[in-house]
Design a protein around this motif. Structure first.
Motif, PDB file in Angstrom:
ATOM      1  N   PHE A  97      -0.609   0.608 -13.816  1.00  0.00           N
ATOM      2  CA  PHE A  97      -0.358  -0.192 -12.630  1.00  0.00           C
ATOM      3  C   PHE A  97      -1.325  -1.365 -12.533  1.00  0.00           C
ATOM      4  CE2 PHE A  97       1.266   4.008 -11.606  1.00  0.00           C
ATOM      5  CZ  PHE A  97       2.531   3.702 -11.119  1.00  0.00           C
ATOM      6  N   VAL A  98      -0.784  -2.521 -12.165  1.00  0.00           N
ATOM      7  CA  VAL A  98      -1.586  -3.724 -11.951  1.00  0.00           C
ATOM      8  C   VAL A  98      -1.315  -4.201 -10.528  1.00  0.00           C
ATOM      9  CG1 VAL A  98      -2.101  -6.064 -12.698  1.00  0.00           C
ATOM     10  CG2 VAL A  98      -1.434  -4.336 -14.390  1.00  0.00           C
ATOM     11  N   LEU A  99      -2.347  -4.252  -9.702  1.00  0.00           N
ATOM     12  CA  LEU A  99      -2.209  -4.668  -8.316  1.00  0.00           C
ATOM     13  C   LEU A  99      -2.521  -6.152  -8.208  1.00  0.00           C
ATOM     14  CD1 LEU A  99      -3.968  -1.661  -6.551  1.00  0.00           C
ATOM     15  CD2 LEU A  99      -1.599  -1.886  -7.329  1.00  0.00           C
ATOM     16  N   LEU A 100      -1.601  -6.900  -7.615  1.00  0.00           N
ATOM     17  CA  LEU A 100      -1.706  -8.360  -7.561  1.00  0.00           C
ATOM     18  C   LEU A 100      -1.529  -8.851  -6.132  1.00  0.00           C
ATOM     19  CD1 LEU A 100       0.680  -8.983 -10.597  1.00  0.00           C
ATOM     20  CD2 LEU A 100      -1.804  -9.284 -10.647  1.00  0.00           C
ATOM     21  N   ASP A 101      -2.214  -9.954  -5.823  1.00  0.00           N
ATOM     22  CA  ASP A 101      -2.037 -10.555  -4.504  1.00  0.00           C
ATOM     23  C   ASP A 101      -2.609 -11.963  -4.525  1.00  0.00           C
ATOM     24  OD1 ASP A 101      -1.393 -10.786  -1.747  1.00  0.00           O
ATOM     25  OD2 ASP A 101      -1.805  -8.645  -1.482  1.00  0.00           O
ATOM     26  N   VAL A 102      -2.417 -12.663  -3.412  1.00  0.00           N
ATOM     27  CA  VAL A 102      -2.925 -14.025  -3.302  1.00  0.00           C
ATOM     28  C   VAL A 102      -4.451 -14.003  -3.292  1.00  0.00           C
ATOM     29  CG1 VAL A 102      -0.880 -14.892  -2.136  1.00  0.00           C
ATOM     30  CG2 VAL A 102      -2.733 -13.891  -0.793  1.00  0.00           C
ATOM     31  N   LYS A 158       0.824  -1.208   0.000  1.00  0.00           N
ATOM     32  CA  LYS A 158       0.000   0.000   0.000  1.00  0.00           C
ATOM     33  C   LYS A 158       0.858   1.258   0.000  1.00  0.00           C
ATOM     34  CE  LYS A 158      -4.227  -1.832   2.160  1.00  0.00           C
ATOM     35  NZ  LYS A 158      -5.122  -1.362   1.092  1.00  0.00           N
ATOM     36  N   GLU A 159       1.910   1.260   0.810  1.00  0.00           N
ATOM     37  CA  GLU A 159       2.798   2.424   0.842  1.00  0.00           C
ATOM     38  C   GLU A 159       3.486   2.607  -0.510  1.00  0.00           C
ATOM     39  OE1 GLU A 159       4.260   5.785   2.440  1.00  0.00           O
ATOM     40  OE2 GLU A 159       3.109   4.372   3.666  1.00  0.00           O
ATOM     41  N   LEU A 160       3.897   1.515  -1.118  1.00  0.00           N
ATOM     42  CA  LEU A 160       4.541   1.578  -2.423  1.00  0.00           C
ATOM     43  C   LEU A 160       3.591   2.140  -3.471  1.00  0.00           C
ATOM     44  CD1 LEU A 160       6.963   0.892  -4.259  1.00  0.00           C
ATOM     45  CD2 LEU A 160       6.014  -1.413  -4.488  1.00  0.00           C
ATOM     46  N   SER A 161       2.345   1.696  -3.461  1.00  0.00           N
ATOM     47  CA  SER A 161       1.355   2.207  -4.414  1.00  0.00           C
ATOM     48  C   SER A 161       1.201   3.721  -4.275  1.00  0.00           C
ATOM     49  CB  SER A 161       0.006   1.520  -4.194  1.00  0.00           C
ATOM     50  OG  SER A 161       0.087   0.136  -4.460  1.00  0.00           O
ATOM     51  N   ASP A 162       1.133   4.193  -3.036  1.00  0.00           N
ATOM     52  CA  ASP A 162       0.990   5.631  -2.801  1.00  0.00           C
ATOM     53  C   ASP A 162       2.194   6.401  -3.330  1.00  0.00           C
ATOM     54  OD1 ASP A 162      -1.432   5.172  -1.571  1.00  0.00           O
ATOM     55  OD2 ASP A 162      -0.631   5.260   0.474  1.00  0.00           O
ATOM     56  N   GLU A 163       3.390   5.912  -3.042  1.00  0.00           N
ATOM     57  CA  GLU A 163       4.597   6.632  -3.450  1.00  0.00           C
ATOM     58  C   GLU A 163       4.816   6.586  -4.964  1.00  0.00           C
ATOM     59  OE1 GLU A 163       6.413   8.637  -1.689  1.00  0.00           O
ATOM     60  OE2 GLU A 163       5.123   8.235   0.032  1.00  0.00           O
ATOM     61  N   ALA A 183      -7.607 -10.934  -3.313  1.00  0.00           N
ATOM     62  CA  ALA A 183      -8.128 -10.582  -4.633  1.00  0.00           C
ATOM     63  C   ALA A 183      -9.523 -10.002  -4.509  1.00  0.00           C
ATOM     64  CB  ALA A 183      -8.131 -11.807  -5.532  1.00  0.00           C
ATOM     65  N   GLY A 184      -9.784  -8.959  -5.287  1.00  0.00           N
ATOM     66  CA  GLY A 184     -11.088  -8.323  -5.283  1.00  0.00           C
ATOM     67  C   GLY A 184     -11.187  -7.126  -4.379  1.00  0.00           C
ATOM     68  N   GLN A 185     -10.206  -6.922  -3.499  1.00  0.00           N
ATOM     69  CA  GLN A 185     -10.231  -5.755  -2.625  1.00  0.00           C
ATOM     70  C   GLN A 185     -10.071  -4.481  -3.450  1.00  0.00           C
ATOM     71  OE1 GLN A 185      -7.459  -5.912   0.643  1.00  0.00           O
ATOM     72  NE2 GLN A 185      -8.027  -7.992   1.233  1.00  0.00           N
ATOM     73  N   VAL A 186     -10.730  -3.435  -3.001  1.00  0.00           N
ATOM     74  CA  VAL A 186     -10.622  -2.141  -3.670  1.00  0.00           C
ATOM     75  C   VAL A 186      -9.562  -1.312  -2.955  1.00  0.00           C
ATOM     76  CG1 VAL A 186     -11.829  -0.028  -4.337  1.00  0.00           C
ATOM     77  CG2 VAL A 186     -13.041  -2.217  -4.323  1.00  0.00           C
ATOM     78  N   THR A 187      -8.633  -0.779  -3.716  1.00  0.00           N
ATOM     79  CA  THR A 187      -7.578   0.053  -3.142  1.00  0.00           C
ATOM     80  C   THR A 187      -7.244   1.144  -4.147  1.00  0.00           C
ATOM     81  OG1 THR A 187      -5.377   0.027  -2.116  1.00  0.00           O
ATOM     82  CG2 THR A 187      -5.725  -1.422  -4.013  1.00  0.00           C
ATOM     83  N   ALA A 188      -6.138   1.830  -3.944  1.00  0.00           N
ATOM     84  CA  ALA A 188      -5.751   2.916  -4.846  1.00  0.00           C
ATOM     85  C   ALA A 188      -4.329   2.705  -5.317  1.00  0.00           C
ATOM     86  CB  ALA A 188      -5.873   4.264  -4.154  1.00  0.00           C
ATOM     87  N   ALA A 189      -4.087   3.093  -6.565  1.00  0.00           N
ATOM     88  CA  ALA A 189      -2.740   3.086  -7.133  1.00  0.00           C
ATOM     89  C   ALA A 189      -2.592   4.326  -7.985  1.00  0.00           C
ATOM     90  CB  ALA A 189      -2.501   1.833  -7.969  1.00  0.00           C
ATOM     91  N   ALA A 190      -1.583   5.128  -7.683  1.00  0.00           N
ATOM     92  CA  ALA A 190      -1.363   6.384  -8.403  1.00  0.00           C
ATOM     93  C   ALA A 190      -2.621   7.251  -8.386  1.00  0.00           C
ATOM     94  CB  ALA A 190      -0.905   6.114  -9.833  1.00  0.00           C
ATOM     95  N   ASP A 191      -3.266   7.326  -7.212  1.00  0.00           N
ATOM     96  CA  ASP A 191      -4.446   8.158  -6.989  1.00  0.00           C
ATOM     97  C   ASP A 191      -5.673   7.698  -7.759  1.00  0.00           C
ATOM     98  OD1 ASP A 191      -3.012   9.824  -5.268  1.00  0.00           O
ATOM     99  OD2 ASP A 191      -2.303  11.077  -6.922  1.00  0.00           O
ATOM    100  N   GLU A 192      -5.650   6.497  -8.283  1.00  0.00           N
ATOM    101  CA  GLU A 192      -6.809   5.954  -8.985  1.00  0.00           C
ATOM    102  C   GLU A 192      -7.311   4.713  -8.256  1.00  0.00           C
ATOM    103  OE1 GLU A 192      -6.160   5.256 -13.088  1.00  0.00           O
ATOM    104  OE2 GLU A 192      -5.523   7.299 -13.543  1.00  0.00           O
ATOM    105  N   VAL A 193      -8.635   4.601  -8.157  1.00  0.00           N
ATOM    106  CA  VAL A 193      -9.230   3.430  -7.528  1.00  0.00           C
ATOM    107  C   VAL A 193      -8.981   2.208  -8.401  1.00  0.00           C
ATOM    108  CG1 VAL A 193     -11.389   2.365  -6.770  1.00  0.00           C
ATOM    109  CG2 VAL A 193     -10.986   4.806  -6.382  1.00  0.00           C
ATOM    110  N   SER A 194      -8.577   1.111  -7.775  1.00  0.00           N
ATOM    111  CA  SER A 194      -8.238  -0.087  -8.527  1.00  0.00           C
ATOM    112  C   SER A 194      -8.604  -1.326  -7.719  1.00  0.00           C
ATOM    113  CB  SER A 194      -6.742  -0.099  -8.864  1.00  0.00           C
ATOM    114  OG  SER A 194      -6.403  -1.220  -9.632  1.00  0.00           O
ATOM    115  N   PHE A 195      -8.833  -2.425  -8.421  1.00  0.00           N
ATOM    116  CA  PHE A 195      -9.097  -3.711  -7.782  1.00  0.00           C
ATOM    117  C   PHE A 195      -7.816  -4.529  -7.734  1.00  0.00           C
ATOM    118  CE2 PHE A 195     -13.340  -2.529  -9.173  1.00  0.00           C
ATOM    119  CZ  PHE A 195     -14.130  -2.933  -8.106  1.00  0.00           C
ATOM    120  N   ILE A 196      -7.618  -5.229  -6.640  1.00  0.00           N
ATOM    121  CA  ILE A 196      -6.493  -6.152  -6.546  1.00  0.00           C
ATOM    122  C   ILE A 196      -6.858  -7.431  -7.283  1.00  0.00           C
ATOM    123  CG2 ILE A 196      -5.069  -7.533  -4.990  1.00  0.00           C
ATOM    124  CD1 ILE A 196      -5.387  -5.350  -2.903  1.00  0.00           C
TER     125      ILE A 196
END
Length: 349
Positions: free
Chosen positions: A35-40, A19-24, A44-57
Motif C-alpha cells: 500500500f502507498v498512501l498519497l495526498d496533497v 482512512k476508512e478505506l485503509s482500515d477496510e 504529506a508526512g502525516q503518520v497513519t496506518a494501512a493494513a495494520d501497519e504504520v505508514s507515512f502519507i
C-alpha cells in the motif's frame, strides 16, 4: 512477494473516506498487497496506518502511480480530476470514491452487491479492458437498490419512496467541524459559522440549505437518483426521494415506504430482505440508528406494517441505518475485487 500481491495507491489517504478505506483494505482479500498512501502537500508526512501497519502519507506527484495495480481516489473531486489520467497512463485500475469521474467516457458506476442481488451480470454492464475507471456507487443508492432488489425478487413491488437523513461526514471534515462549532456556539450564545451550510444545521432538520452553501443537497439527491437508476438498469421501481440534512456527524438513516401489488405479511417481507449485507432488526429490539450502525458492515433494517388490521398489508415501512464511510469503503473494495479479474497477476513480484 507472491504473484497474488498488488501495489495499491490510496489518493486522499488523510481524508475520512481514505482512512476508512485503509482500515477496510487491511481486513480484505487485498490485505497482502503493498500500500502507498498519497495526498496533497499539506497532508504529506502525516503518520497513519494501512493494513495494520504504520505508514507515512507521501506527497502526490505525477510519478506516484508508477507500477501501481490499483488506485483508489478518496480525497477531493478536484484532486481526482487532476491526477486520474496519470494513474490511467501508468496502467492502474481506478476506483473513484469522489464521484469526480461521473460522465467520463466508458466509466461505469458500480455496486457489486447490487449486481449480485439482481443476478444479471451481462457483458454490457460489467467492467472490461476498455473501462478506464469505475465510480463506486453512492451508499444510499446501494442501500435502496439492495433492499428493492431483494424485495422484488420475491414480492410484487409497486412503488418505493425514501426520506434520507444526511450526515455531516459525507462532506468531509470541514462540514463536521462546522456542525460541531455551531453546536458549541449555540450553547454559548455566539454567532454561528455558516461557510459550509449557509444555515443552522445544529439542533435542526432541513430539506434544503442556504444559497451560498458549499454542501449541495440537491447535487447529492440527483447523484443518488442517477446511481439508483444506473444500478437498477430499469429493473427496479422508480424512486421517490426526499433529502434532509440531519444534525448528526456519522451514519445514514433512511425511512422507506414500500407498496406492494399484492398483500404480504411482515414475515414475508423480512424473509425477502434477509441475506448477505443486511442485518434484520426485530420489533422486540431497539430500532436501528446512526449510532448503532457505527462500525457495522451490514445495513441494519427494521420492518413494520403501515396500518390496518390482521397480518396482511400492501404498504410497509422500512427503517434502514448504515455507517456511510464503512459502506462506501466496502463497496470500493468490492469494485476493486471485481476489477481484479482484468489483472490476475500484479506488478509487484
Amino acid at each position: 512477494m507472491t504473484n497474488n500481491e498488488y501495489r495499491i495507491g490510496i489518493v486522499g489517504a488523510s481524508s475520512l473516506a481514505g482512512k476508512e478505506l485503509s482500515d477496510e483494505l487491511g481486513a480484505s482479500s487485498l490485505a497482502v498487497s503493498d500500500f502507498v498512501l498519497l495526498d496533497v502537500e499539506d497532508a504529506a508526512g502525516q503518520v497513519t496506518a494501512a493494513a495494520d501497519e504504520v505508514s507515512f502519507i507521501q506527497r502526490l506527484e505525477s510519478s506516484s502511480f508508477d507500477r501501481m495495480d490499483f488506485v483508489f481516489f478518496a480525497g477531493g473531486a478536484a484532486v481526482t480530476k487532476e491526477h486520474w489520467q496519470a494513474a490511467r497512463r501508468a496502467g492502474a485500475s481506478i476506483v473513484d470514491l469522489t464521484y469526480a469521474l461521473e460522465g467520463e467516457k466508458d466509466v461505469l458506476v458500480r455496486a457489486p452487491w447490487v449486481t449480485d442481488v439482481l443476478g444479471e451480470k451481462t457483458p454490457h454492464n460489467l467492467p472490461d479492458l476498455k473501462t478506464p475507471a469505475v465510480v463506486a456507487g453512492h451508499p444510499v443508492a446501494i442501500m435502496l437498490a439492495l433492499a428493492a432488489g431483494r424485495l422484488q425478487a420475491k414480492l410484487a413491488v409497486k412503488s418505493i419512496a425514501a426520506t434520507v437523513m444526511e450526515p455531516a461526514s459525507e462532506y468531509g471534515r470541514a462540514a463536521m467541524d462546522e456542525l460541531h462549532q455551531q453546536t458549541v456556539n449555540l450553547l454559548s450564545f455566539q454567532t454561528l459559522p455558516r461557510e459550509q451550510y449557509d444555515a443552522q444545521v445544529s439542533f435542526n432538520l432541513l430539506p434544503e440549505l442556504g444559497e451560498a452553501a458549499k454542501v449541495k443537497l440537491d447535487a447529492t439527491e440527483q447523484r443518488i437518483r442517477r446511481h439508483y437508476a444506473g444500478l437498477s438498469d430499469g429493473r427496479l421501481p422508480t424512486l421517490a426521494l426526499q433529502m434532509v440534512q440531519a444534525p448528526v456527524f456519522h451514519g445514514y438513516v433512511l425511512s422507506l415506504l414500500v407498496e406492494f401489488g399484492a398483500a404480504a405479511t411482515l414475515r414475508e417481507v423480512e424473509a425477502a430482505l434477509a441475506g448477505d449485507h443486511v442485518d434484520l432488526v426485530s420489533g422486540e429490539s431497539d430500532p436501528p440508528s446512526n449510532l448503532s450502525a457505527a462500525g457495522q458492515e451490514d445495513i441494519m433494517v427494521r420492518v413494520r406494517k403501515d396500518s390496518g388490521n390482521g397480518e396482511l398489508g400492501t404498504r410497509f415501512w422500512l427503517w434502514l441505518a448504515a455507517d456511510n464511510l464503512k459502506l462506501a469503503a466496502l463497496n470500493a473494495i468490492a469494485c476493486a475485487t471485481e476489477l481484479r479479474r482484468l489483472r490476475p497477476l500484479g506488478k509487484v513480484q
